[in-house]
Design an enzyme around this catalytic site. Structure first.
Site, PDB file in Angstrom:
ATOM      1  N   ASP A 122      51.622  17.089  16.839  1.00 16.24           N
ATOM      2  CA  ASP A 122      52.306  18.062  17.693  1.00 16.24           C
ATOM      3  C   ASP A 122      51.314  18.772  18.606  1.00 16.24           C
ATOM      4  OD1 ASP A 122      54.584  17.332  16.278  1.00 16.24           O
ATOM      5  OD2 ASP A 122      54.466  19.038  14.917  1.00 16.24           O
ATOM      6  N   ASP A 134      45.734  14.496  15.979  1.00 20.33           N
ATOM      7  CA  ASP A 134      46.779  15.435  15.584  1.00 20.33           C
ATOM      8  C   ASP A 134      48.074  14.931  16.230  1.00 20.33           C
ATOM      9  OD1 ASP A 134      47.998  17.979  14.759  1.00 20.33           O
ATOM     10  OD2 ASP A 134      47.880  18.512  16.889  1.00 20.33           O
TER      11      ASP A 134
END
Length: 186
Positions: free
Chosen positions: A9, A7
Site C-alpha cells: 500500500d 511494500d
C-alpha cells in the site's frame, strides 16, 4: 538470486487512511505494475512485505485479502509481470508481534523462504517503518515519494531515517535505477 522486496500500500497501489479493504478499493499506482514487469524482465524476483492490520482490526477477512492479491497478480500478468511471494503481517500494533514493520520479521521470513542472505537486498517502501524494517534486516532501503512518502517531496529525510536510504519519485523511477546499475557480486 536477484531479489527485491516491496511494500504494497502506497508503493504498488493507492493507500488509504481508511485501509484498502476490497478488490474494488485496490487500485495500482500509475506505472507501478509496469515497473514490476521491468524488474522481472531484468531477472529480479519480487516479494511483497506488507502490514495488513485491517485483518486484526476486523475490517476485512482473509478471503478479501486473497481477492485483492488475485486482482494484483492478474493485472501484473496482463503487463508481463509477476510477484513471486506476498508476505503480510495480520496483527495490530497492540499485538506486539515481530512481523509488523518496523520490526524485521517479514523480511526474515522472506530471506528464509528464498534461502538468501538479506544483506544488500533492495527493499522499497513509502513509509519510514518500511525503511526501518528493511535496514534492521540488512536490506538496502529505498523510499518512494508516493503514498505516505509524498510528505517527503522537496524535504530532507529526518535524521532518524536509516543511513544510506535512497529516494525515488515512484516505483518506476526505482525500477529504472535498479535495472540500470551494475549487479555487484554477493
Amino acid at each position: 538470486m536477484k531479489l527485491v522486496i516491496l511494500d504494497r500500500d502506497g508503493t504498488i497501489n493507492e493507500d488509504s487512511d481508511e485501509f484498502i479493504k476490497s478488490p474494488e478499493e485496490w487500485q495500482p499506482l500509475p506505472g507501478a505494475l509496469e515497473a514490476i514487469a521491468r524488474l522481472n524482465h531484468a531477472g529480479w524476483h519480487v516479494a511483497v512485505a506488507s502490514n495488513q492490520s485491517g485483518l486484526g482490526r476486523g475490517l476485512f477477512d482473509l478471503s478479501a485479502l486473497n481477492a485483492m492479491h488475485a486482482k494484483m497478480h492478474k493485472m501484473l500478468a496482463a503487463v508481463g509481470g509477476r510477484i513471486d511471494a506476498v508476505f503480510f503481517c495480520p496483527h495490530t500494533p497492540d499485538d506486539r508481534c515481530s512481523c509488523r514493520k518496523p520490526l524485521p520479521g517479514l523480511f526474515e521470513q522472506i530471506g528464509e523462504r528464498f534461502g538468501v542472505e538479506l544483506r544488500g537486498v533492495p527493499a522499497v517502501g513509502d513509509a519510514l517503518r518500511d525503511l526501518e524494517a528493511a535496514a534492521a534486516a540488512g536490506c538496502e532501503p529505498h523510499l518512494v515519494l508516493t503514498g505516505k512518502g509524498a510528505a517527503w517531496r522537496g524535504q530532507a529525510l529526518p535524521a532518524h531515517a536509516p543511513a544510506g536510504t535512497r529516494v525515488h519519485a515512484d516505483l518506476g523511477a526505482f525500477a529504472d535505477h535498479l535495472v540500470a546499475r551494475p549487479v555487484a557480486p554477493r
